[in-house]
Design an enzyme around this catalytic site. Structure first.
Site, PDB file in Angstrom:
ATOM      1  N   GLU A  47      12.357  59.401  44.343  1.00  0.00           N
ATOM      2  CA  GLU A  47      12.268  58.700  45.619  1.00  0.00           C
ATOM      3  C   GLU A  47      13.675  58.618  46.226  1.00  0.00           C
ATOM      4  O   GLU A  47      14.672  58.446  45.506  1.00  0.00           O
ATOM      5  CB  GLU A  47      11.755  57.275  45.355  1.00  0.00           C
ATOM      6  CG  GLU A  47      11.808  56.318  46.524  1.00  0.00           C
ATOM      7  CD  GLU A  47      11.571  54.851  46.117  1.00  0.00           C
ATOM      8  OE1 GLU A  47      11.939  54.463  44.991  1.00  0.00           O
ATOM      9  OE2 GLU A  47      10.988  54.129  46.946  1.00  0.00           O
ATOM     10  N   ASN A 111       9.174  55.828  53.911  1.00  0.00           N
ATOM     11  CA  ASN A 111       9.728  56.246  52.629  1.00  0.00           C
ATOM     12  C   ASN A 111       8.835  57.398  52.190  1.00  0.00           C
ATOM     13  O   ASN A 111       7.678  57.180  51.831  1.00  0.00           O
ATOM     14  CB  ASN A 111       9.665  55.059  51.643  1.00  0.00           C
ATOM     15  CG  ASN A 111      10.380  55.350  50.343  1.00  0.00           C
ATOM     16  OD1 ASN A 111      10.580  56.509  49.982  1.00  0.00           O
ATOM     17  ND2 ASN A 111      10.741  54.294  49.625  1.00  0.00           N
ATOM     18  N   LYS A 128       4.982  56.465  51.609  1.00  0.00           N
ATOM     19  CA  LYS A 128       4.747  55.345  50.686  1.00  0.00           C
ATOM     20  C   LYS A 128       3.861  54.260  51.315  1.00  0.00           C
ATOM     21  O   LYS A 128       4.127  53.802  52.429  1.00  0.00           O
ATOM     22  CB  LYS A 128       6.095  54.748  50.277  1.00  0.00           C
ATOM     23  CG  LYS A 128       6.041  53.674  49.206  1.00  0.00           C
ATOM     24  CD  LYS A 128       7.466  53.311  48.821  1.00  0.00           C
ATOM     25  CE  LYS A 128       7.527  52.285  47.697  1.00  0.00           C
ATOM     26  NZ  LYS A 128       8.963  52.006  47.324  1.00  0.00           N
ATOM     27  N   GLU A 147      13.041  46.680  51.373  1.00  0.00           N
ATOM     28  CA  GLU A 147      12.293  47.864  51.799  1.00  0.00           C
ATOM     29  C   GLU A 147      11.435  47.575  53.017  1.00  0.00           C
ATOM     30  O   GLU A 147      11.199  48.467  53.837  1.00  0.00           O
ATOM     31  CB  GLU A 147      11.419  48.394  50.657  1.00  0.00           C
ATOM     32  CG  GLU A 147      12.216  49.156  49.593  1.00  0.00           C
ATOM     33  CD  GLU A 147      11.331  49.982  48.698  1.00  0.00           C
ATOM     34  OE1 GLU A 147      11.320  49.713  47.492  1.00  0.00           O
ATOM     35  OE2 GLU A 147      10.654  50.913  49.184  1.00  0.00           O
ATOM     36  N   CYS A 173       7.125  55.230  43.783  1.00  0.00           N
ATOM     37  CA  CYS A 173       7.671  54.025  43.195  1.00  0.00           C
ATOM     38  C   CYS A 173       6.671  52.876  43.024  1.00  0.00           C
ATOM     39  O   CYS A 173       5.838  52.920  42.138  1.00  0.00           O
ATOM     40  CB  CYS A 173       8.906  53.577  43.958  1.00  0.00           C
ATOM     41  SG  CYS A 173       9.978  52.612  42.897  1.00  0.00           S
ATOM     42  N   ASN A 198      12.869  54.412  42.251  1.00  0.00           N
ATOM     43  CA  ASN A 198      14.164  53.736  42.117  1.00  0.00           C
ATOM     44  C   ASN A 198      13.826  52.308  41.700  1.00  0.00           C
ATOM     45  O   ASN A 198      13.318  51.539  42.532  1.00  0.00           O
ATOM     46  CB  ASN A 198      14.908  53.660  43.458  1.00  0.00           C
ATOM     47  CG  ASN A 198      15.496  54.980  43.918  1.00  0.00           C
ATOM     48  OD1 ASN A 198      16.683  55.090  44.146  1.00  0.00           O
ATOM     49  ND2 ASN A 198      14.670  55.991  44.093  1.00  0.00           N
TER      50      ASN A 198
HETATM   51  N1  ING Z   1      11.148  49.712  43.401  1.00  0.00           N
HETATM   52  C1  ING Z   1      10.568  48.813  42.482  1.00  0.00           C
HETATM   53  C2  ING Z   1       9.317  49.355  41.823  1.00  0.00           C
HETATM   54  O1  ING Z   1       8.192  49.072  42.153  1.00  0.00           O
HETATM   55  C3  ING Z   1       9.854  46.591  41.899  1.00  0.00           C
HETATM   56  C4  ING Z   1      10.357  47.443  43.029  1.00  0.00           C
HETATM   57  C5  ING Z   1      10.537  46.535  40.668  1.00  0.00           C
HETATM   58  C6  ING Z   1       8.690  45.885  42.059  1.00  0.00           C
HETATM   59  C7  ING Z   1      10.030  45.753  39.621  1.00  0.00           C
HETATM   60  C8  ING Z   1       8.178  45.087  41.030  1.00  0.00           C
HETATM   61  C9  ING Z   1       8.854  45.032  39.801  1.00  0.00           C
HETATM   62  O2  ING Z   1       9.547  50.072  40.843  1.00  0.00           O
HETATM   63  C10 ING Z   1      10.593  50.391  44.448  1.00  0.00           C
HETATM   64  N2  ING Z   1      11.443  51.179  45.143  1.00  0.00           N
HETATM   65  O3  ING Z   1       9.416  50.286  44.761  1.00  0.00           O
END
Ligand code: ING
Length: 315
Positions: A47, A111, A128, A147, A173, A198
């Site tokens: 991503e 995205n 996304k 985001e 993601c 990411n």
């Molecule tokens: N990053 C993270 C993901 O879903 C996140 C945001 C991290 C959400 C941990 C919940 C828990 O992997 C992106 N870019 O969506």
């Protein structure tokens, strides 16, 4: 007859905010060359593979970050990558920040992941759907995850495409955490689901989950693969990027749910697996024979949205 394909995940280490697009494209091309050495036919990049994960900062005026977005793909910055992939006959999926204009000339920021075949033709584009994080500044966080300030959800939802001798779908993601993502593509026959991510190791809303970041990452992709009889390629931009430690652990997962290749570093690394897409039928044709065993008339609540029961107050 087998439908063999050599899959690759091109994991990226950190990209700094000062790295030029040219510097990043050179890294992607180096990974293409590593892939060519391993006879990889489809290589998945993460991503937002062209830039640092800029939603970690909240700038009021998003146009200040226009330099992170692309209105065309390929464009002057990326043509070199597309040309080299075509020369090497490697198809690839590339995540990037897209600035698009609709028929009314209205601006949209997505995205996005683009999928290219081995002949250099565009197969499809995915935007996304599940946008995590927040829209307004949240100064209580060690770093932002804004985001929702920089991207709107993709309007097209989850599609699949005939490519690479099979049926290919994409997600990005946070999409991978939602079982519906895989099932909507599974219902369309997806045999191969490509996912870049990411993921900061620190989850500000509940840091107790930090220690489970790697477990949750593999849990959701292994489940999605198994429950839909599909191969899943999950590829990270990992390492400590602008001070934020981000999960790596890129994987290639079989329809059995087994991890068949895994990255062992947190930097630029290519992992590879040669698979037979016919193996999907081992699961799609038996335990997950959707036509035979699913009961959609009991599933309508999934699409209608939650109708929560509140727990009874304790006497
Ligand atoms: N990053 C993270 C993901 O879903 C996140 C945001 C991290 C959400 C941990 C919940 C828990 O992997 C992106 N870019 O969506």
């Amino acid at each position: 007859m087998a439908r063999l394909i050599s899959l690759g995940a091109a994991q990226l280490g950190p990209i700094s905010k000062d790295d030029t697009k040219a510097q990043v494209v050179d890294r992607l091309i180096a990974l293409l060359h590593h892939a060519a050495e391993q006879a990889i036919e489809l290589l998945v990049f993460p991503e937002l593979a062209l830039t640092t994960f800029f939603p970690r900062w909240h700038v009021e005026d998003v146009t200040e970050f226009d330099h992170y977005y692309h209105t065309e793909m390929p464009d002057a910055d990326t043509q070199k990558l597309f040309d080299e992939a075509k020369r090497l006959r490697i198809g690839f999926a590339l995540g990037y920040a897209e600035l698009a204009y609709d028929e009314a000339g209205k601006e949209h920021r997505y995205n996005t992941t683009i999928l290219m075949d081995r002949d250099g033709n565009m197969v499809g584009k995915y935007r996304k759907v599940h946008i995590p994080g927040h829209k307004d500044p949240e100064p209580w966080r060690e770093f932002q995850h804004a985001e929702r300030h920089y991207f709107e959800p993709g309007p097209e939802g989850f599609g699949v495409w005939n490519a690479f001798g099979g049926v290919v779908g994409m997600a990005i993601c946070n999409d991978r955490r939602w079982s519906e993502t895989y099932r909507v593509m599974g219902l369309q026959g997806a045999e191969l689901i490509l996912i870049g991510y990411n993921t900061p190791l620190h989850y500000a809303p509940d840091p107790t989950q930090n220690a489970l970041a790697g477990f949750h990452n593999h849990l959701v992709m292994q489940s999605g693969a198994y429950q839909n009889g599909a191969f899943v390629v999950g590829v990270a931009k990992g390492g400590i990027e602008e001070g934020v430690d981000s999960l790596a652990q890129s994987v290639i997962i079989a329809p059995s749910g087994q991890i068949i290749a895994q990255a062992i570093t947190t930097g630029d690394e290519v992992i590879q697996a040669r698979v037979d897409l016919d193996f999907c039928f081992t699961y799609k044709g038996n335990v997950f024979d959707f036509d035979k065993y699913r009961t959609p008339h009991h599933y309508t609540k999934i699409a209608e949205g939650p109708q929560r029961y509140e727990p009874e107050p304790q006497e």
